[in-house]
Design a protein around this motif. Structure first.
Motif, PDB file in Angstrom:
ATOM      1  N   VAL A  97     -42.414  15.472 -51.497  1.00 48.92           N
ATOM      2  CA  VAL A  97     -41.938  15.565 -50.118  1.00 48.92           C
ATOM      3  C   VAL A  97     -42.779  14.629 -49.257  1.00 48.92           C
ATOM      4  N   PRO A  98     -42.169  13.661 -48.587  1.00 43.55           N
ATOM      5  CA  PRO A  98     -42.952  12.678 -47.823  1.00 43.55           C
ATOM      6  C   PRO A  98     -43.785  13.328 -46.725  1.00 43.55           C
ATOM      7  N   SER A  99     -44.904  12.717 -46.437  1.00 41.30           N
ATOM      8  CA  SER A  99     -45.767  13.182 -45.363  1.00 41.30           C
ATOM      9  C   SER A  99     -44.993  13.210 -44.051  1.00 41.30           C
ATOM     10  N   GLY A 100     -45.166  14.269 -43.311  1.00 43.08           N
ATOM     11  CA  GLY A 100     -44.485  14.398 -42.031  1.00 43.08           C
ATOM     12  C   GLY A 100     -43.166  15.131 -42.097  1.00 43.08           C
ATOM     13  N   VAL A 101     -42.650  15.364 -43.299  1.00 45.50           N
ATOM     14  CA  VAL A 101     -41.406  16.116 -43.463  1.00 45.50           C
ATOM     15  C   VAL A 101     -41.746  17.595 -43.611  1.00 45.50           C
TER      16      VAL A 101
ATOM     17  N   ALA B 270     -33.822   8.397 -48.515  1.00 46.61           N
ATOM     18  CA  ALA B 270     -32.704   7.609 -47.988  1.00 46.61           C
ATOM     19  C   ALA B 270     -32.355   8.023 -46.564  1.00 46.61           C
ATOM     20  N   LEU B 271     -32.396   9.315 -46.288  1.00 46.63           N
ATOM     21  CA  LEU B 271     -32.112   9.793 -44.938  1.00 46.63           C
ATOM     22  C   LEU B 271     -33.189   9.338 -43.966  1.00 46.63           C
ATOM     23  N   LEU B 272     -34.456   9.398 -44.376  1.00 47.15           N
ATOM     24  CA  LEU B 272     -35.543   8.920 -43.531  1.00 47.15           C
ATOM     25  C   LEU B 272     -35.417   7.423 -43.272  1.00 47.15           C
ATOM     26  N   ASP B 273     -35.081   6.666 -44.320  1.00 46.75           N
ATOM     27  CA  ASP B 273     -34.926   5.218 -44.173  1.00 46.75           C
ATOM     28  C   ASP B 273     -33.815   4.869 -43.188  1.00 46.75           C
ATOM     29  N   ALA B 274     -32.812   5.753 -43.115  1.00 46.04           N
ATOM     30  CA  ALA B 274     -31.694   5.531 -42.193  1.00 46.04           C
ATOM     31  C   ALA B 274     -32.009   6.016 -40.775  1.00 46.04           C
ATOM     32  N   GLY B 275     -33.218   6.537 -40.566  1.00 50.43           N
ATOM     33  CA  GLY B 275     -33.636   6.934 -39.235  1.00 50.43           C
ATOM     34  C   GLY B 275     -33.355   8.367 -38.862  1.00 50.43           C
ATOM     35  N   HIS B 276     -33.009   9.211 -39.834  1.00 55.44           N
ATOM     36  CA  HIS B 276     -32.667  10.601 -39.540  1.00 55.44           C
ATOM     37  C   HIS B 276     -33.902  11.506 -39.635  1.00 55.44           C
ATOM     38  N   ASP B 277     -33.810  12.683 -39.026  1.00 54.18           N
ATOM     39  CA  ASP B 277     -34.816  13.729 -39.175  1.00 54.18           C
ATOM     40  C   ASP B 277     -34.417  14.625 -40.346  1.00 54.18           C
TER      41      ASP B 277
ATOM     42  N   ASN C 218     -25.141  10.662 -65.116  1.00 54.17           N
ATOM     43  CA  ASN C 218     -26.554  10.740 -65.515  1.00 54.17           C
ATOM     44  C   ASN C 218     -27.432  10.026 -64.499  1.00 54.17           C
ATOM     45  N   ALA C 219     -28.056  10.787 -63.597  1.00 56.08           N
ATOM     46  CA  ALA C 219     -28.975  10.202 -62.627  1.00 56.08           C
ATOM     47  C   ALA C 219     -30.218   9.696 -63.357  1.00 56.08           C
ATOM     48  N   ALA C 220     -30.701   8.517 -62.945  1.00 55.73           N
ATOM     49  CA  ALA C 220     -31.821   7.898 -63.655  1.00 55.73           C
ATOM     50  C   ALA C 220     -32.547   6.943 -62.719  1.00 55.73           C
ATOM     51  N   GLY C 221     -33.664   6.396 -63.211  1.00 54.50           N
ATOM     52  CA  GLY C 221     -34.421   5.431 -62.427  1.00 54.50           C
ATOM     53  C   GLY C 221     -35.364   6.108 -61.446  1.00 54.50           C
ATOM     54  N   SER C 222     -35.928   5.301 -60.554  1.00 54.32           N
ATOM     55  CA  SER C 222     -36.832   5.827 -59.531  1.00 54.32           C
ATOM     56  C   SER C 222     -36.768   4.935 -58.309  1.00 54.32           C
ATOM     57  N   ASP C 223     -37.312   5.439 -57.203  1.00 58.53           N
ATOM     58  CA  ASP C 223     -37.309   4.694 -55.952  1.00 58.53           C
ATOM     59  C   ASP C 223     -37.889   3.296 -56.173  1.00 58.53           C
ATOM     60  N   PRO C 224     -37.157   2.231 -55.807  1.00 61.58           N
ATOM     61  CA  PRO C 224     -37.655   0.867 -56.073  1.00 61.58           C
ATOM     62  C   PRO C 224     -38.926   0.535 -55.307  1.00 61.58           C
ATOM     63  N   CYS C 225     -39.244   1.294 -54.250  1.00 61.04           N
ATOM     64  CA  CYS C 225     -40.500   1.091 -53.512  1.00 61.04           C
ATOM     65  C   CYS C 225     -41.644   1.912 -54.089  1.00 61.04           C
TER      66      CYS C 225
ATOM     67  N   TYR D 214     -25.047   5.896 -66.733  1.00 61.50           N
ATOM     68  CA  TYR D 214     -26.298   6.085 -65.993  1.00 61.50           C
ATOM     69  C   TYR D 214     -26.161   5.523 -64.583  1.00 61.50           C
ATOM     70  N   ILE D 215     -26.497   6.370 -63.587  1.00 59.84           N
ATOM     71  CA  ILE D 215     -26.400   5.987 -62.186  1.00 59.84           C
ATOM     72  C   ILE D 215     -27.798   6.042 -61.573  1.00 59.84           C
ATOM     73  N   HIS D 216     -28.212   4.948 -60.939  1.00 56.51           N
ATOM     74  CA  HIS D 216     -29.545   4.923 -60.343  1.00 56.51           C
ATOM     75  C   HIS D 216     -29.619   5.915 -59.192  1.00 56.51           C
ATOM     76  N   VAL D 217     -30.741   6.623 -59.105  1.00 57.83           N
ATOM     77  CA  VAL D 217     -30.875   7.702 -58.140  1.00 57.83           C
ATOM     78  C   VAL D 217     -30.824   7.192 -56.695  1.00 57.83           C
ATOM     79  N   THR D 218     -31.189   5.944 -56.459  1.00 54.76           N
ATOM     80  CA  THR D 218     -31.066   5.369 -55.113  1.00 54.76           C
ATOM     81  C   THR D 218     -29.604   5.109 -54.771  1.00 54.76           C
ATOM     82  N   ASP D 219     -28.819   4.655 -55.738  1.00 56.85           N
ATOM     83  CA  ASP D 219     -27.374   4.516 -55.522  1.00 56.85           C
ATOM     84  C   ASP D 219     -26.735   5.876 -55.302  1.00 56.85           C
ATOM     85  N   LEU D 220     -27.241   6.869 -55.996  1.00 56.01           N
ATOM     86  CA  LEU D 220     -26.768   8.241 -55.813  1.00 56.01           C
ATOM     87  C   LEU D 220     -27.015   8.695 -54.371  1.00 56.01           C
ATOM     88  N   ALA D 221     -28.204   8.401 -53.865  1.00 54.04           N
ATOM     89  CA  ALA D 221     -28.539   8.775 -52.488  1.00 54.04           C
ATOM     90  C   ALA D 221     -27.610   8.086 -51.500  1.00 54.04           C
ATOM     91  N   ASP D 222     -27.327   6.828 -51.723  1.00 58.87           N
ATOM     92  CA  ASP D 222     -26.417   6.094 -50.844  1.00 58.87           C
ATOM     93  C   ASP D 222     -25.034   6.744 -50.828  1.00 58.87           C
TER      94      ASP D 222
END
Length: 328
Positions: free
Chosen positions: A41-45, A19-26, A171-178, A224-232
């Motif tokens: 861990v994404p490539s380049g991080v 989520a931080l990378l998607d928002a343009g952060h380092d 309860n964090a759940a789900g996975s990255d929609p991408c 249950y809270i989706h992990v992407t919503d958690l990141a937001d």
């Protein structure tokens, strides 16, 4: 902005990194990989394989700022294990956080977001939905360790001005929609992936611990809270702590029972889930649902994955495509 994420190779942490990378952060990740996965861990991080128990090594990483904030996810998180080995949990979670917070103070970090837990709440006096102002009654050393860290952050703010956001997950759940990250605990203890694995024949029949609770179908109800919503929510919380510390509960605000999770997996997959009734587990409350109204009001946050079926669908897609998780 530039952020340091501890535990960024784990389930919640890896999704916050995305989520931080998607928002343009380092982003820089610190993780000892005891439960996390290098492949998450994404490539380049940049990944520093460092144990937060090592105060000197922790300080050396934090010294590589400046950081616009630190997000702390690294922790032991199994309630049952904490009951079997309480001193290990208390020592590990408390001391690692203490080392990190002290390093943040020493190196002039101004903001820290902390991954806390709904395990702070419990006892017969608890009501649902649970607000962030509910009485603190940890019923496990795991929950107690998280509360101890919240108190460390209280004093770090009061004495040194380190602003923090304590985000109490349900309860964090789900996975990255991408499809870039998913849930891969070893051992797996979360209900949704366990249910999916039982349906896929990767494990024996799912055990439903208690079918005689005072709920609509007799099984436990959880939020249950989706992990992407958690990141937001974490990113929004960072914007709230320029001049004050905050505490928020994070959940959908709607509870689903264990049997409803089974039914959801069956709807999404078109296949039956083998399951069997088992005795109640000690300490499991009948219902645990979040009141996230303060978070919504102060940040404008709202969950996008607001139904159980949407959460389950993302979890199922990732788990079907990753039969061995991250391949370890």
């Amino acid at each position: 902005m530039r952020y340091l994420v501890t535990g960024g190779a784990g389930f919640a942490g890896s999704h916050i990194v995305l989520a931080l990378l998607d928002a343009g952060h380092d982003v820089v990740v610190l993780d000892n990989l005891s439960t996390g996965h290098r492949q998450a861990v994404p490539s380049g991080v940049k990944l520093y394989e460092v144990d937060l128990l090592d105060a000197a090594a922790t300080s050396a990483i934090v010294a590589q700022g400046p950081w616009d904030g630190v997000l702390h996810f690294a922790a032991l998180s199994l309630v049952g294990d904490s009951m079997r080995d309480p001193f290990h949990y208390l020592r590990q979670n408390y001391l690692t956080a203490l080392n990190l917070v002290q390093s943040c103070v020493e190196h002039k970090v101004r903001k820290l977001v902390f991954s806390s837990t709904a395990a702070l709440f419990g006892g017969p006096e608890r009501s649902d939905p649970v607000p962030a102002t509910a009485p603190i009654q940890p019923e496990s050393p795991y929950g107690e360790s998280k509360f101890m860290i919240e108190r460390v952050l209280f004093w770090a703010d009061a004495v040194y001005g380190l602003r923090s956001a304590c985000l109490r997950y349900f309860n964090a759940a789900g996975s990255d929609p991408c499809g870039r990250a998913g849930e891969d605990h070893r051992p797996e203890t979360h209900l949704i992936p366990l249910t999916i694995d039982a349906m896929l024949g990767r494990r024996p029949a799912l055990k439903v611990f208690g079918t005689d609770y005072p709920t609509r179908d007799g099984s436990c109800i959880r939020d249950y809270i989706h992990v992407t919503d958690l990141a937001d929510a974490h990113i929004r919380a960072l914007g709230q702590i320029d001049d004050r510390s905050v505490t928020y509960n994070i959940g959908n605000g709607q509870g689903y029972s264990t049997l409803e999770v089974i039914q959801s997996v069956e709807r999404i997959s078109g296949r039956k889930v083998p399951w069997e009734a088992a005795p109640r587990r000690a300490g499991d409350p009948a219902t645990l649902v979040a009141d996230s109204s303060t978070l919504r009001k102060e940040t404008g946050w709202t969950p996008h994955f607001d139904t159980l079926d949407r959460i389950v669908e993302t979890a199922l897609i990732w788990r079907e495509k990753h039969p061995t998780g991250y391949g370890i």
